[in-house]
Scaffold this active site. Sequence first.
Site, PDB file in Angstrom:
ATOM      1  N   PRO A   2       0.795  -1.196   0.000  1.00  8.08           N
ATOM      2  CA  PRO A   2       0.000   0.000   0.000  1.00  8.08           C
ATOM      3  C   PRO A   2       0.833   1.253   0.000  1.00  8.08           C
ATOM      4  CG  PRO A   2       0.198  -0.885   2.199  1.00  8.08           C
ATOM      5  CD  PRO A   2       1.204  -1.529   1.342  1.00  8.08           C
ATOM      6  N   GLU A   3       0.571   2.107  -0.947  1.00  9.85           N
ATOM      7  CA  GLU A   3       1.040   3.476  -0.885  1.00  9.85           C
ATOM      8  C   GLU A   3      -0.223   4.330  -0.801  1.00  9.85           C
ATOM      9  OE1 GLU A   3       4.070   4.289  -3.858  1.00  9.85           O
ATOM     10  OE2 GLU A   3       4.507   2.158  -4.014  1.00  9.85           O
ATOM     11  N   LYS A  71       0.200   6.516   4.897  1.00  9.48           N
ATOM     12  CA  LYS A  71      -0.215   5.171   4.520  1.00  9.48           C
ATOM     13  C   LYS A  71      -0.945   4.479   5.666  1.00  9.48           C
ATOM     14  CE  LYS A  71       3.991   5.055   1.735  1.00  9.48           C
ATOM     15  NZ  LYS A  71       5.353   4.493   1.630  1.00  9.48           N
ATOM     16  N   ARG A 299      16.172   0.141  -2.433  1.00 14.63           N
ATOM     17  CA  ARG A 299      14.962  -0.351  -3.093  1.00 14.63           C
ATOM     18  C   ARG A 299      15.229  -0.568  -4.569  1.00 14.63           C
ATOM     19  NH1 ARG A 299      10.785   1.511   0.116  1.00 14.63           N
ATOM     20  NH2 ARG A 299       9.683  -0.266  -0.745  1.00 14.63           N
TER      21      ARG A 299
END
Length: 309
Positions: A2-3, A71, A299
């Site tokens: 989820p963003e 978030k 990332r």
Amino acid sequence: MPELPEVETVVRGLSRHIVGQKIKHVEILSAKSFLWNPKLTKSKKVGGKTAYPIPQEILRRTIKKISRRGKGIIIDLDKGYSILIHLKMTGQLIYIPKDKKPGRTTGGKRLNYGHPDKNFSQAMPSKHTRVWFELSKGNLYFNDQRRFGWVKLTPTQDVFKDKFFAKLGLEPFDKKFTPPFLWSAIQRHPKANIKAIILDQSLITGIGNIYSDEALFYARLKPTRLGRSITKPEVTKLYAAIKKVLEKGIKYSGTSINTHRTPEGSMGKMQNYLAVYEREGQPCRSCKGIITKIRVAGRGTHYCPMCQH
DNA sequence: TGCCCCCTGCAG
DNA sequence: CTGCAGGGGGCA
């Protein structure tokens, strides 16, 4: 999963379905997923699963309002309590109305739970259900494969004293989020990669790995650019790009590359419109470049070496 | 500011 | 089998 766009999708869906309903019962199927009182670990078996004691303050409360901060999800109840939820990487909130048959203890309807075979269906609660809320007219399931996510119960007045919520920065859709604000945030981190800066939740909240790569693509900025190298015109483009990709993500109900689902159990559609994320080796949508994957800020990072500088 | 960790599953 | 995954906390 989820963003901001995925969490916003979940919050809007839940608002339609569960506001006004009463919490009749709660089952905690994974002790570490409900951060409440760690001393209460005495468990019992429910349908072959282990269940843990629940805080009594949550029972018989009516759901008043559901909102998002960064978030994180905030579910306000009556009588001064709030439920806080973070989906982290693999969390889902699935709502199944009781009238959807066959009803009964599982809440009935079977969902395709992220399974690649469209005909595969998964009953709720599933093996990934960590917290199960029985409401007056339906069941709400907090599913979380990796158990990074959490549910907490807190007095409403203490929500923003919570360790997670207390240190969040500005919402991208807040009026105070402006190009000058973004510029000053970047100036405070001259030696950081621009990607790391826009991922920093204490500066701007809600951007994660997908939408940071997408925003940097639309701003034509290479993710490894250092804060001090970013010019004012570039900040203006980045500002517009951030808002654009987040709005687009919300419009398409989020990105379902893996586990993201709406509360109704259906997939988002934004994965079909991504410019760079998960498109390594594929042609850039705006030039002849090939999307490249590197590692930035720890990332996986996708960008077009031809149009991002 | 970066690295390892939490945990589980999946692709290569 | 290894490495990697929409997040973020704790530690140099």
